[in-house]
Scaffold this active site. Structure first.
Site, PDB file in Angstrom:
ATOM      1  NE  ARG A  28     -11.833 -23.933 -24.758  1.00  0.00           N
ATOM      2  CZ  ARG A  28     -11.342 -25.130 -24.834  1.00  0.00           C
ATOM      3  NH1 ARG A  28     -11.249 -25.601 -23.572  1.00  0.00           N
ATOM      4  NH2 ARG A  28     -10.883 -25.745 -26.039  1.00  0.00           N
ATOM      5  CD  GLU A  40      -6.475 -20.179 -31.171  1.00  0.00           C
ATOM      6  OE1 GLU A  40      -6.103 -20.649 -31.573  1.00  0.00           O
ATOM      7  OE2 GLU A  40      -8.171 -19.613 -30.767  1.00  0.00           O
ATOM      8  CB  THR A  46       3.410 -23.720 -28.177  1.00  0.00           C
ATOM      9  OG1 THR A  46       3.810 -23.354 -29.624  1.00  0.00           O
ATOM     10  CG2 THR A  46       3.568 -24.360 -27.230  1.00  0.00           C
ATOM     11  CE1 TYR A 123      -7.158 -23.175 -35.535  1.00  0.00           C
ATOM     12  CE2 TYR A 123      -5.262 -21.845 -34.912  1.00  0.00           C
ATOM     13  CZ  TYR A 123      -6.684 -22.083 -34.351  1.00  0.00           C
ATOM     14  OH  TYR A 123      -6.730 -22.662 -32.916  1.00  0.00           O
ATOM     15  CG  ASP A 141      -5.351 -26.783 -35.133  1.00  0.00           C
ATOM     16  OD1 ASP A 141      -7.575 -27.490 -35.204  1.00  0.00           O
ATOM     17  OD2 ASP A 141      -6.196 -27.267 -33.915  1.00  0.00           O
ATOM     18  CB  CYS A 195     -10.060 -37.443 -32.209  1.00  0.00           C
ATOM     19  SG  CYS A 195     -10.159 -38.324 -33.698  1.00  0.00           S
ATOM     20  CB  CYS A 201     -12.994 -44.933 -30.542  1.00  0.00           C
ATOM     21  SG  CYS A 201     -11.437 -44.203 -31.913  1.00  0.00           S
ATOM     22  CB  CYS A 210     -16.086 -42.370 -36.440  1.00  0.00           C
ATOM     23  SG  CYS A 210     -14.394 -41.721 -36.822  1.00  0.00           S
TER      24      CYS A 210
END
Length: 358
Positions: A28, A40, A46, A123, A141, A195, A201, A210
């Site tokens: 990132r 990716e 993994t 993906y 994904d 999530c 939550c 949601c």
DNA sequence: CACACGTGGGC
DNA sequence: TGCCCAAGTGT
């Protein structure tokens, strides 16, 4: 508030949360499409914590696509040793070679072309396009399916391939055109940290959108059918030395399980005969002075090896089965080996197993 | 579509 | 312990 009645509000909540709470991960800190691509591929099936050290070492070793394109396969597989799904490494290199050779070293910036690269599926294509290039493409994904199945109360079985199309369509409808990278990563980050299968939550930034939470059904989603367990295969591994103390190994076949990795002589124990007899019948290898090393189970996704391993010496000193060669200990260290073989190798070299540790 | 394809962590 | 899971792709 239904998400489809306030897409803008949902985007804003998700993006704000992602931008302020996202984990600081190595990939990132770059927008280099090659680095994003590597990350990716490594992240396929993994965990993040597992990938981080592999990613750092890989990028240090192959800082450019040209460097990776030139790498020898044994060296490449060594960089991947322990990460699993080894065809990912070979496919990644094949894809990179293609980009170097046919795209002037530029990763394609459209789904049609990037999807022709080896190892780049729906993906990974969307992830690289959105994260590296800011192109609004879906990257669906397991995280994204879990998150959206709850938010939209989608009850289709996510283990059925065609179900993924539903989520791809949803993402293309919801995606933030200004920052597709943060939107896609935000959905994944949410799935990875909040999530989760057992969702947290009360910490969720988009709880108000949601539907599953509304109905208290978040733990029922996503729907997925059971996978059946694999077969159990008893195998015997023989670490065999010659008179010079060199070790006998072979490279596994280029297709199938653990393709192109290196291993000691190994046989499936299909009969009642002893491991030593089976070794002779299957490989024509006569050994002497056989002693036990260790026994353990190695569990793959689709099968389990029940491993018994032995130390032995060549009986007649001459007959070496087809494909097998002797290597010095230093050479054995450098060969890419599957984890079960590494386990045996470490034990031979005075290593410990879990039973010894305590 | 269904299955092969690795490994390690969590409970 | 055994089972499920984790940023999927190729065939």
């Amino acid at each position: 508030m239904h998400i489809l009645e306030n897409k803008e509000g949902f985007r804003h909540s998700l993006l704000h949360w992602y931008r302020t709470e996202k984990r600081d991960l190595p990939w990132r800190r770059t927008s280099n499409p090659y680095y994003i691509w590597v990350s990716e591929v490594m992240l396929q099936q993994t965990r993040v914590d597992t990938v981080i050290p592999y990613y750092e070492r890989f990028i240090a070793k192959y800082p450019t696509m040209e460097k990776l394109a030139e790498a020898e396969e044994n060296e490449l597989l060594k960089m991947w040793e322990g990460l699993g799904y080894y065809s990912r490494a070979r496919n990644l290199q094949a894809g990179v070679r293609e980009v170097v050779a046919n795209y002037e070293g530029n990763v394609p910036t459209n789904r049609k072309e990037i999807s022709t690269l080896k190892g780049v599926g729906p993906y990974t294509a969307g992830a690289v396009l959105s994260i590296a290039f800011g192109i609004p493409e879906h990257a669906v994904d397991g995280n994204v399916m879990r998150v959206l199945s709850r938010i939209l109360l989608i009850e289709e079985d996510i283990t059925i391939p065609r179900t993924k199309r539903i989520f791809e369509d949803v993402v293309m409808d919801l995606i933030d055109k200004q920052d597709p990278s943060s939107f896609n990563q935000g959905l994944m980050e949410l799935g990875a940290t909040i999530c989760t299968p057992k969702p947290k939550c009360l910490l969720c930034p988009v709880r108000e959108y949601c539907q599953a939470y509304d109905e208290g059904r978040q733990e029922e989603l996503p729907v997925r059918t059971r996978k059946k367990r694999g077969k159990v295969i008893p195998v015997a591994i023989f670490s065999v030395q010659n008179e010079q103390g060199e070790w006998l190994l072979r490279q596994r076949p280029e297709n199938g399980l653990l393709a192109n990795l290196w291993e000691f002589p190994m046989v499936e124990l299909t009969t009642n005969e002893s491991a030593e007899e089976t070794l002779f019948k299957q490989l024509g290898l006569k050994v002497d002075a056989v002693s036990d090393i260790m026994s353990f189970k190695h569990i793959f996704t689709h099968l389990t090896w029940e491993v018994k391993s032995y130390c032995a010496v060549l009986k007649n000193g001459k007959r070496v089965p087809d494909g097998y060669k002797f290597f010095t200990a230093t050479e054995v260290e450098e060969l890419p080996k599957p984890v079960p073989v590494v386990k045996v190798w470490d034990m031979i070299n005075g290593g410990e197993n879990e039973n010894d540790k305590k």
